[in-house]
Design a protein around this motif. Structure first.
Motif, PDB file in Angstrom:
ATOM      1  N   LEU A 131      -3.491   8.042  -4.326  1.00 23.90           N
ATOM      2  CA  LEU A 131      -3.989   6.369  -4.762  1.00 23.90           C
ATOM      3  C   LEU A 131      -3.592   5.607  -3.503  1.00 23.90           C
ATOM      4  O   LEU A 131      -2.252   5.216  -3.672  1.00 23.90           O
ATOM      5  CB  LEU A 131      -3.416   6.012  -6.006  1.00 23.90           C
ATOM      6  CG  LEU A 131      -4.253   4.969  -6.752  1.00 23.90           C
ATOM      7  CD1 LEU A 131      -5.616   5.061  -7.299  1.00 23.90           C
ATOM      8  CD2 LEU A 131      -3.458   4.752  -7.849  1.00 23.90           C
ATOM      9  N   PRO A 132      -4.298   4.894  -2.810  1.00 19.60           N
ATOM     10  CA  PRO A 132      -4.109   4.008  -1.665  1.00 19.60           C
ATOM     11  C   PRO A 132      -3.306   2.831  -2.066  1.00 19.60           C
ATOM     12  O   PRO A 132      -3.537   2.187  -2.800  1.00 19.60           O
ATOM     13  CB  PRO A 132      -5.463   3.659  -0.884  1.00 19.60           C
ATOM     14  CG  PRO A 132      -6.163   4.746  -1.506  1.00 19.60           C
ATOM     15  CD  PRO A 132      -6.106   5.047  -2.831  1.00 19.60           C
ATOM     16  N   VAL A 133      -2.090   2.596  -1.194  1.00 16.61           N
ATOM     17  CA  VAL A 133      -1.628   1.411  -1.112  1.00 16.61           C
ATOM     18  C   VAL A 133      -1.239   0.991   0.239  1.00 16.61           C
ATOM     19  O   VAL A 133      -0.765   1.832   0.921  1.00 16.61           O
ATOM     20  CB  VAL A 133      -0.046   1.710  -2.117  1.00 16.61           C
ATOM     21  CG1 VAL A 133       0.729   0.287  -1.578  1.00 16.61           C
ATOM     22  CG2 VAL A 133      -0.184   1.881  -3.530  1.00 16.61           C
ATOM     23  N   ARG A 134      -1.596  -0.317   0.602  1.00 11.09           N
ATOM     24  CA  ARG A 134      -1.704  -0.663   1.791  1.00 11.09           C
ATOM     25  C   ARG A 134      -0.146  -1.092   2.350  1.00 11.09           C
ATOM     26  O   ARG A 134       0.287  -1.001   3.490  1.00 11.09           O
ATOM     27  CB  ARG A 134      -2.392  -2.018   1.837  1.00 11.09           C
ATOM     28  CG  ARG A 134      -2.570  -2.797   3.179  1.00 11.09           C
ATOM     29  CD  ARG A 134      -3.158  -1.799   4.360  1.00 11.09           C
ATOM     30  NE  ARG A 134      -3.485  -2.625   5.584  1.00 11.09           N
ATOM     31  CZ  ARG A 134      -4.907  -3.192   5.980  1.00 11.09           C
ATOM     32  NH1 ARG A 134      -5.843  -2.840   4.831  1.00 11.09           N
ATOM     33  NH2 ARG A 134      -5.166  -3.601   6.809  1.00 11.09           N
ATOM     34  N   THR A 196       8.446  10.324   4.036  1.00 11.39           N
ATOM     35  CA  THR A 196       7.162  10.371   5.085  1.00 11.39           C
ATOM     36  C   THR A 196       5.994   9.810   4.401  1.00 11.39           C
ATOM     37  O   THR A 196       5.866  10.479   3.267  1.00 11.39           O
ATOM     38  CB  THR A 196       7.262  11.623   5.832  1.00 11.39           C
ATOM     39  OG1 THR A 196       8.643  11.920   6.431  1.00 11.39           O
ATOM     40  CG2 THR A 196       6.070  11.753   6.746  1.00 11.39           C
ATOM     41  N   GLY A 197       5.268   9.235   4.964  1.00 12.84           N
ATOM     42  CA  GLY A 197       3.836   8.567   4.580  1.00 12.84           C
ATOM     43  C   GLY A 197       3.645   7.566   3.666  1.00 12.84           C
ATOM     44  O   GLY A 197       2.559   7.254   3.269  1.00 12.84           O
ATOM     45  N   LEU A 198       4.858   7.113   3.489  1.00 13.81           N
ATOM     46  CA  LEU A 198       4.581   5.986   2.491  1.00 13.81           C
ATOM     47  C   LEU A 198       4.220   4.759   3.218  1.00 13.81           C
ATOM     48  O   LEU A 198       4.321   4.503   4.099  1.00 13.81           O
ATOM     49  CB  LEU A 198       6.123   5.574   1.806  1.00 13.81           C
ATOM     50  CG  LEU A 198       6.762   6.559   1.018  1.00 13.81           C
ATOM     51  CD1 LEU A 198       8.097   6.220   0.541  1.00 13.81           C
ATOM     52  CD2 LEU A 198       5.715   6.914  -0.245  1.00 13.81           C
ATOM     53  N   GLU A 224      13.429   5.800   9.776  1.00 11.81           N
ATOM     54  CA  GLU A 224      13.725   7.265  10.320  1.00 11.81           C
ATOM     55  C   GLU A 224      12.526   8.211  10.004  1.00 11.81           C
ATOM     56  O   GLU A 224      12.408   9.089  10.790  1.00 11.81           O
ATOM     57  CB  GLU A 224      15.002   7.675   9.718  1.00 11.81           C
ATOM     58  CG  GLU A 224      16.496   7.223  10.196  1.00 11.81           C
ATOM     59  CD  GLU A 224      17.534   7.322   9.457  1.00 11.81           C
ATOM     60  OE1 GLU A 224      17.641   8.350   8.706  1.00 11.81           O
ATOM     61  OE2 GLU A 224      18.651   6.889  10.222  1.00 11.81           O
ATOM     62  N   ALA A 225      11.861   7.942   8.565  1.00 14.44           N
ATOM     63  CA  ALA A 225      10.532   8.944   8.154  1.00 14.44           C
ATOM     64  C   ALA A 225       9.446   8.256   8.972  1.00 14.44           C
ATOM     65  O   ALA A 225       8.470   8.998   8.802  1.00 14.44           O
ATOM     66  CB  ALA A 225      10.623   8.689   6.792  1.00 14.44           C
ATOM     67  N   GLY A 226       9.634   7.447  10.045  1.00 11.78           N
ATOM     68  CA  GLY A 226       8.252   6.973  10.607  1.00 11.78           C
ATOM     69  C   GLY A 226       7.566   5.763   9.930  1.00 11.78           C
ATOM     70  O   GLY A 226       6.264   5.605  10.060  1.00 11.78           O
ATOM     71  N   VAL A 227       8.117   5.406   8.627  1.00 10.68           N
ATOM     72  CA  VAL A 227       7.612   4.335   8.139  1.00 10.68           C
ATOM     73  C   VAL A 227       7.749   2.953   8.690  1.00 10.68           C
ATOM     74  O   VAL A 227       8.918   2.500   8.601  1.00 10.68           O
ATOM     75  CB  VAL A 227       7.633   4.394   6.698  1.00 10.68           C
ATOM     76  CG1 VAL A 227       7.184   3.357   5.847  1.00 10.68           C
ATOM     77  CG2 VAL A 227       7.342   5.582   5.964  1.00 10.68           C
ATOM     78  N   GLU A 228       6.713   2.130   8.874  1.00 12.85           N
ATOM     79  CA  GLU A 228       7.134   0.684   9.425  1.00 12.85           C
ATOM     80  C   GLU A 228       7.685   0.104   8.309  1.00 12.85           C
ATOM     81  O   GLU A 228       7.283  -0.238   7.184  1.00 12.85           O
ATOM     82  CB  GLU A 228       5.919  -0.087   9.759  1.00 12.85           C
ATOM     83  CG  GLU A 228       5.872  -1.540  10.352  1.00 12.85           C
ATOM     84  CD  GLU A 228       4.707  -2.108  10.711  1.00 12.85           C
ATOM     85  OE1 GLU A 228       4.821  -3.269  10.782  1.00 12.85           O
ATOM     86  OE2 GLU A 228       3.639  -1.187  10.881  1.00 12.85           O
ATOM     87  N   SER A 229       8.900  -0.526   8.566  1.00 15.06           N
ATOM     88  CA  SER A 229       9.671  -1.167   7.676  1.00 15.06           C
ATOM     89  C   SER A 229      10.495  -2.604   8.110  1.00 15.06           C
ATOM     90  O   SER A 229      11.271  -2.285   9.381  1.00 15.06           O
ATOM     91  CB  SER A 229      10.756  -0.284   7.025  1.00 15.06           C
ATOM     92  OG  SER A 229      11.849  -0.991   6.149  1.00 15.06           O
TER      93      SER A 229
END
Length: 270
Positions: A131-134, A196-198, A224-229
């Motif tokens: 379910l997409p979340v932006r 990853t992927g959040l 560290e998981a590659g999620v922009e934060s």
């Protein structure tokens, strides 16, 4: 100007008070973004009304649909009742996107305190179910029940939300006292091993807040998981101070403005 309205999420009947959207008399050429907002209160108290000013501001300034979820509270309704309500509301938003005039690819989830923790867990569950979340807007989120197990808080002076409050809230929500091991999914967002992927996240917290260490750690792990934060740690801020002093203290006004800017960047861009 946006108008307030109340609606429901059929078929389950989840109440969604304080939904706000641009005035239907002013049609838009393109669908708007949307924010699904979860109120704070330690999962044991709070109502959608407490976030009305913030939700109204988002609708007014971003032209977005904002829906506050009236999720069930613990201890009468422990995990996963509240999260189930939030997930049902997110599914409802997607299913009714065309009717609501929103872009399903631009739906953000957010909340403050327990609502922020609920939003983070919701983003994880949505990711796992496709379910997409932006975007996720996490305002001093309550992310880790294991904070209760720490012998001492990270600072001696903690206002409004204390270790005692935290222990009571997590025990009520989980249906038992927190423990090191809990294999139930989505009980506490910080327990998830693989981030990853959040969706991208904004996390804001004060350095006097009990949740500061867990929030900083979650932001680090997302990166560290590659999620922009984006992490904002506000000096001298205690839990909930922004709601009390927005417009009265420059630092709290800046904190709220940063929240809005993060949402603007996430929702306005196609």
């Amino acid at each position: 100007m946006p108008t307030a309205r109340t609606t429901s999420a059929p078929p389950a009947g989840t109440s969604l008070p304080a939904a706000r959207s641009p005035d239907p008399r002013q049609p838009h050429a393109e669908p708007s973004g949307a924010l699904l907002w979860m109120h704070g209160g330690g999962t044991v108290m709070g109502t959608v009304r407490q976030g009305h000013a913030w939700c109204s501001r988002v609708a007014d300034e971003l032209g977005a649909l904002v829906v506050s979820v009236d999720y069930r509270l613990a201890p009468e309704n422990p995990y996963p009742a509240g999260l189930d309500d939030c997930y049902r509301a997110l599914r409802w938003l997607h299913a009714n996107a065309i009717k609501l005039g929103i872009d399903p690819a631009r739906i953000a989830v957010g909340g403050d305190s327990a609502g922020g923790g609920m939003a983070a867990a919701l983003a994880q569950r949505a990711h796992d179910t496709g379910l997409p979340v932006r975007f996720q807007l996490l305002v001093y989120p309550m992310l880790d029940d294991r904070t209760v197990l720490r012998a001492e808080p990270h600072k001696r002076t903690i206002y409004t939300w204390t270790p005692t409050s935290n222990r009571f809230a997590w025990t009520a929500y989980l249906g038992r006292p927190p423990q090191e091991r809990d294999d139930r999914p989505y009980t506490a967002a910080a327990r998830r091993a693989n981030l990853t992927g959040l969706p991208p996240a904004w996390i804001g917290v004060g350095d006097l807040d009990l949740f500061c260490p867990e929030d900083m750690d979650y932001a680090r792990r997302l990166r560290e998981a590659g999620v922009e934060s984006e992490l904002r740690v506000e000096p001298g801020m205690y839990h909930g101070a922004d709601a009390l002093f927005d417009g009265k203290a420059p630092s709290m006004t800046a904190f709220r403005n940063n929240m809005l800017d993060a949402l603007r960047n996430a929702l306005i861009k196609p």
